[in-house]
Design an enzyme around this catalytic site. Structure first.
Site, PDB file in Angstrom:
ATOM      1  N   ASP A  61       0.813  -1.180  -0.167  1.00  0.00           N
ATOM      2  CA  ASP A  61      -0.118   0.080  -0.055  1.00  0.00           C
ATOM      3  C   ASP A  61       0.835   1.182   0.019  1.00  0.00           C
ATOM      4  O   ASP A  61       1.983   1.236   0.873  1.00  0.00           O
ATOM      5  CB  ASP A  61      -0.754   0.026   1.170  1.00  0.00           C
ATOM      6  CG  ASP A  61      -1.754   1.115   1.239  1.00  0.00           C
ATOM      7  OD1 ASP A  61      -1.500   2.106   2.214  1.00  0.00           O
ATOM      8  OD2 ASP A  61      -2.804   1.155   0.587  1.00  0.00           O
ATOM      9  N   ASP A  64      -6.609   5.535 -10.067  1.00  0.00           N
ATOM     10  CA  ASP A  64      -7.959   5.298 -10.024  1.00  0.00           C
ATOM     11  C   ASP A  64      -8.540   6.448  -9.697  1.00  0.00           C
ATOM     12  O   ASP A  64      -8.673   7.083  -8.724  1.00  0.00           O
ATOM     13  CB  ASP A  64      -8.162   4.192  -8.867  1.00  0.00           C
ATOM     14  CG  ASP A  64      -9.722   3.466  -9.229  1.00  0.00           C
ATOM     15  OD1 ASP A  64     -10.553   4.111  -9.708  1.00  0.00           O
ATOM     16  OD2 ASP A  64      -9.691   2.370  -9.105  1.00  0.00           O
ATOM     17  N   LYS A  85     -17.642   7.507  -9.122  1.00  0.00           N
ATOM     18  CA  LYS A  85     -18.890   7.872  -8.208  1.00  0.00           C
ATOM     19  C   LYS A  85     -18.409   8.765  -7.130  1.00  0.00           C
ATOM     20  O   LYS A  85     -17.771   8.657  -6.533  1.00  0.00           O
ATOM     21  CB  LYS A  85     -19.633   6.303  -7.974  1.00  0.00           C
ATOM     22  CG  LYS A  85     -19.991   5.518  -8.890  1.00  0.00           C
ATOM     23  CD  LYS A  85     -20.481   4.305  -8.414  1.00  0.00           C
ATOM     24  CE  LYS A  85     -21.012   3.320  -9.509  1.00  0.00           C
ATOM     25  NZ  LYS A  85     -21.787   2.253  -9.042  1.00  0.00           N
ATOM     26  N   ASP A 122      -6.815  11.537 -16.596  1.00  0.00           N
ATOM     27  CA  ASP A 122      -7.628  11.896 -17.704  1.00  0.00           C
ATOM     28  C   ASP A 122      -8.938  11.906 -17.343  1.00  0.00           C
ATOM     29  O   ASP A 122     -10.261  11.662 -18.176  1.00  0.00           O
ATOM     30  CB  ASP A 122      -7.621  10.543 -18.843  1.00  0.00           C
ATOM     31  CG  ASP A 122      -7.935   9.058 -18.406  1.00  0.00           C
ATOM     32  OD1 ASP A 122      -8.079   9.138 -17.091  1.00  0.00           O
ATOM     33  OD2 ASP A 122      -7.926   8.282 -18.896  1.00  0.00           O
TER      34      ASP A 122
END
EC number: 2.1.1.33
Length: 254
Positions: free
Chosen positions: A139, A162, A166, A198
């Site tokens: 991590d 990532d 949502k 992006d």
């Protein structure tokens, strides 16, 4: 593009016990007492190729550094003294490989949780005889917090993390104020933090969060042009051709 989702080998010929133990820290190591955070990745099964599996089995001991809750001796890890660049979430390692080859005078420490991605980059390192690149499979927040000494890094790369699109998942995005403050504290004065995404709304959040960190200053008036050292990926090229945007941010430690 990196999704920060660790992959697990499918059923079949298992990895050796030693290799499984070396990989386990990426998924099960606890936080330091009193220090918790929301992880920016989730645990899901994923595909891993035989070549990636072989690289994990045969090359982890050669090119990886195990997680440990203490500052890493970079000179010992790389066998030399050189400016160190940390890359967080290298995906399959194509960009990391190209940058490390183009900048032989720098050391690169890549952090990733994917088994498939780690196996892929291990294979690239061996195939291209890259001597200035090491991997930590763990991590990223814990690696930066525990293994990177303050004021020690020449740069940090965070490419296409990532986006957690949502709204209810935005809290899982990697680049939150506490982590950016931690990254800034690990940069040497004059060291840089280079991010790319992006997803426009993530770019807006990045600009706000990085701009709000007192130790960092923006090198551009808003978003930065893509620097020559970051190669344009096939995914990025295709997206730009379709009219999709990519946003780079370049900040330096004051």
């Amino acid at each position: 593009m990196n999704t920060n989702t660790p992959a697990h080998p499918p059923e079949g010929a298992p990895l050796s016990e030693a290799t499984q133990a070396a990989l386990a820290s990426a998924e099960h190591a606890p936080d330091s007492p009193g220090a918790t955070h929301i992880r920016s990745f989730v645990h899901r099964r994923g595909h891993i190729t035989q070549r990636q599996r072989d690289a994990l089995e045969q090359l982890m001991g050669k090119w990886s550094v195990p997680y440990a809750p203490r500052p890493l001796d970079m000179a010992a890890a790389f066998g030399r003294q050189a400016p160190t660049i940390l890359e967080i979430g290298f995906g399959m390692g194509e960009t990391t490989e190209k940058i490390a080859l183009a900048r032989p005078g720098d050391n690169f420490l890549g952090v990733e949780v994917f088994n498939a991605g780690v196996g892929s980059l291990l294979h690239r390192i061996e195939e291209s005889a890259i001597s200035n690149l090491r991997i930590v499979q763990h991590d990223a927040v814990e690696v930066v917090r525990d293994m990177i000494a303050p004021d020690s890094l020449a740069g940090v790369h965070v490419y296409f993390p990532d986006p957690w699109p949502k709204k209810r998942h935005h809290k899982r995005r990697l680049l939150q104020p506490p982590f950016v403050a931690l990254l800034a504290s690990r940069l040497a004065p004059g060291g840089y933090l280079h991010c790319a995404t992006d997803w426009e709304d993530y770019a807006v959040q990045m600009l706000e969060v990085l701009g709000g960190e007192p130790l960092l200053r923006n090198t551009a008036d808003g978003y930065a042009p893509r620097p020559d050292f970051r190669p344009q990926t096939k995914f990025e090229t295709r997206g730009l051709r379709l009219g999709h945007g990519v946003w780079d941010l370049m900040f330096k430690r004051a």
